[in-house]
Structure formats: C-alpha cells, structure tokens
Design a protein around this motif. Structure first.
Motif, short mmCIF file in Angstrom:
data_model
loop_
_atom_site.label_atom_id
_atom_site.label_comp_id
_atom_site.label_asym_id
_atom_site.label_seq_id
_atom_site.Cartn_x
_atom_site.Cartn_y
_atom_site.Cartn_z
N SER A 1 -0.75 -3.89 8.98
CA SER A 1 -0.92 -4.62 10.44
C SER A 1 0.37 -5.30 10.10
O SER A 1 0.55 -6.48 10.97
N VAL A 2 0.52 -5.60 8.59
CA VAL A 2 2.11 -6.12 8.35
C VAL A 2 3.03 -5.97 8.34
O VAL A 2 4.41 -6.02 8.87
N ALA A 3 3.16 -4.76 7.09
CA ALA A 3 4.20 -3.92 6.81
C ALA A 3 4.91 -2.89 7.23
O ALA A 3 6.26 -3.02 8.10
N VAL B 1 5.91 -2.70 -2.78
CA VAL B 1 5.29 -4.20 -3.47
C VAL B 1 4.09 -3.77 -4.52
O VAL B 1 4.15 -5.27 -4.80
N LEU B 2 3.54 -3.20 -4.49
CA LEU B 2 2.79 -3.06 -5.32
C LEU B 2 3.14 -2.85 -7.35
O LEU B 2 4.42 -2.32 -7.32
N GLN B 3 2.46 -3.63 -7.37
CA GLN B 3 2.91 -3.74 -9.25
C GLN B 3 1.92 -2.78 -10.47
O GLN B 3 1.14 -3.43 -10.12
N PHE C 1 3.33 -10.87 2.24
CA PHE C 1 2.07 -9.96 2.14
C PHE C 1 1.28 -11.41 1.12
O PHE C 1 0.12 -10.75 1.41
N ASP C 2 2.38 -12.02 0.57
CA ASP C 2 0.89 -12.61 -0.14
C ASP C 2 0.49 -14.03 0.56
O ASP C 2 -0.73 -13.88 0.61
N ALA C 3 0.69 -14.22 2.50
CA ALA C 3 0.43 -14.56 3.19
C ALA C 3 -1.21 -13.82 3.60
O ALA C 3 -2.15 -14.59 4.03
N ALA D 1 -6.55 -9.94 3.55
CA ALA D 1 -6.77 -8.32 4.10
C ALA D 1 -5.86 -8.00 2.64
O ALA D 1 -5.67 -8.05 1.77
N GLY D 2 -6.52 -6.53 3.10
CA GLY D 2 -6.15 -5.64 1.20
C GLY D 2 -5.46 -4.33 1.98
O GLY D 2 -4.26 -5.24 2.97
N GLU D 3 -4.38 -4.12 1.01
CA GLU D 3 -3.54 -3.49 0.78
C GLU D 3 -3.46 -2.61 1.45
O GLU D 3 -2.49 -2.54 2.65
#
Length: 314
Positions: free
Chosen positions: A219-221, A132-134, A203-205, A211-213
């Motif tokens: 909560s999302v992933a 996910v992270l770049q 993740f963008d939403a 929300a932080g990472e």
C-alpha cells in the motif's frame, strides 16, 4: 508646521522631474534581439542534429519493414524506396504457411509473461528486504546479488539443462523455459535503489498506524516506485522475448517453441527453398519486433517519471 502642497506647486515639481529625466542620458538597454537569434539558431541546429540521429536510428527498422513487403527482393540501398507496385503482404502469408506465427507469438508471450512476473515479484521482495528491513548480513547478501551478474549464463547452461530436463523432466514445458530466468539480480538492484530513495519516515508512519510489512510494501512502497516497476518490466521483457539458446535446448516440439526459435529453424531449414527468403525472413523479424516497439512507445514516459517526491510535503 509643514505647509500643504498646492496643485500648482505639484504641477511644477512634476514638470521639473520630467525635465531632469530628459536631461539625464538614458542607459543603453542590452540588445536582446541578437540573443534571441542565437538561441533560435542553437535550437534549430539541435533540432537538425536530433532529426538526423533519429532518421539514422530508424532507417534499419524502415528498411526491415519495406523489405518484408517487397515481392521481388532488392537488397541495395535503393530498396528502401521501392516501387509501390512491388509491395504486398505475400511474404507474411508465405512465412505463416511454413511457420505458425500465431502459435509462436503465444509461446513467446507465455514465456515472457512468466519471466516478467517472477522477476517483478521476487525483485520487489528482495529489493524491499535489502533496502528497508534491518537484518544481519544484508550487505553481504547484496554483494552476492551483484556478484551473480558477473557469472555468464552460458557457464550455467549445461548444469541447468541436466537439472531441469533430466532431473525435473520439464523439457517441452513452459515452466522449464521460465525457471532459469525467474530471478533477475539486475531487477533486485533497481528495486533496491528506488526503495532507498523513499524517505524512511513514510514506512515508519505506516508501521505506527499498525500496518504490517506486507501491507507497507503493497500500500505504501509500490505506489511510490511505479517508474521502477515499468522500467523493470520493459527491460526484462526484451530478454526472454528475443531469447533463443535456452528455449532451443529445452524444447524439441515445434508447437512449444517461441517465435525466435521457430524463425531460426525456418532460416536454417526452409528459407533456401522459397522464392523470396529475404522478404520472408524480414517479415518474421517484423512480427517478432513489433510487440517490443509498441510496448516501448506506449510506456516510454514512465522512464523519466517519478512520484517519490510527492509522497512527502515540505
């Protein structure tokens, strides 16, 4: 002007249409009975083949359980169907008198739980960062994670023993057993692949909402990759639960040894002096295998479950 159709004329038209349909040769409908019989035959054949495969697969487990219950050993194939009068729990009581089964199970549980917890935590963090992270060097890091799987554990065992037992003084310690297995590169790969299947828009939403990472991860992933979590737990559970060589090297006290090590010591030192060593060994094997079998039966549906598609509406 168009004249209205009288009831008599409508009746004549209806009769004419019926006569024309009777004169027209009917189309022969395809016979579906043969197809149904063929499909039933295929289903029956598939059921028979699957049943035979299941029985063939389950026979060693059945033989292990029956052998552990026999007072008088019968090592032939006929021993799989013994006399009910020859079945009792004597072998379990016999091995428990020589090996503390409860303490061995506790040691195996602590060792396995520590490895599974570390594997899930570090695997989720690394998999999320690699998918996910770049950041620069992400591909190289993932390639190194794949390369680690090629290195056999036996090649690292001696330096690990020197480092953990002598330098850190963690022999006869749960932490010393857990550390070499705390990070599992296979779990990192599994989590990475599951995270890649999650649409990036989710993740963008979450980031747009502030929300932080870590919040996005928690909560999302994580709710979207529950099948991956259960899969990693089940796959990781088998390794440390059945691990023998490393706990055997790092533990010298019998009270700290997992059940697999205790059973191996029983087989090499005590089994030859017992009346029915065959049944006692099988009894210990049943106790060691039972938690794994129960775990897979309870959580097997999670292997094919997925909730990723439900996160996005079309």
């Amino acid at each position: 002007m168009t004249q209205a159709t009288t009831p008599r004329a409508a009746a004549d038209l209806t009769a004419a249409s019926r006569a024309s349909r009777q004169d027209t040769p009917r189309r022969r409908r395809p016979r579906r009975l043969d197809g149904q019989q063929l499909s039933r035959g295929q289903a029956t054949l598939r059921f028979v083949v699957l049943l035979a495969g299941a029985l063939l697969f389950l026979f060693p487990f059945w033989y292990m359980v029956i052998g552990s219950l026999q007072r008088e050993p019968d090592t032939s194939v006929a021993g799989a169907f013994p006399n009910p009068a020859n079945i009792d729990l004597h072998n379990y009581a016999q091995i428990d008198s020589r090996v503390d089964l409860l303490q061995g199970l506790v040691n195996s549980g602590i060792f396995t739980a520590g490895v599974v917890l570390c594997t899930v935590v570090f695997g989720v963090l690394a998999g999320y960062a690699l998918s996910v992270l770049q950041w620069k060097g992400r591909g190289t890091t993932f390639a190194l994670a794949l390369l680690v799987q090629v290195v056999p554990f036996q090649l690292l065992m001696i330096p690990l023993y020197v480092l953990i037992a002598r330098d850190y003084g963690l022999s006869d310690n749960y932490l010393g057993m857990i550390l070499p297995f705390a990070i599992n590169s296979a779990a990192v790969v599994i989590f990475r692949q599951y995270f890649l299947q999650v649409p990036q828009e989710i993740f963008d939403a979450a980031r747009i909402d502030g929300a932080g990472e870590l919040r996005v991860l928690w909560s999302v992933a994580l709710p979207l990759i529950r099948p991956a979590l259960v899969t990693v737990v089940l796959v990781t559970f088998i390794g440390p639960w059945n691990e023998f060589l490393w706990p055997f090297l790092i533990t010298k006290e019998a009270s700290m040894q997992p059940l697999a090590v205790s059973l191996a010591n029983y087989i090499s030192n005590v089994a030859s002096s017992t009346a029915n060593p065959y049944g006692a060994i099988l009894a210990g094997a049943v106790v060691l295998a039972a938690p794994v079998v129960v775990l897979f039966i309870v959580f097997q549906r999670w292997f094919i479950a997925t909730d990723i598609g439900s996160g996005v509406k079309g």
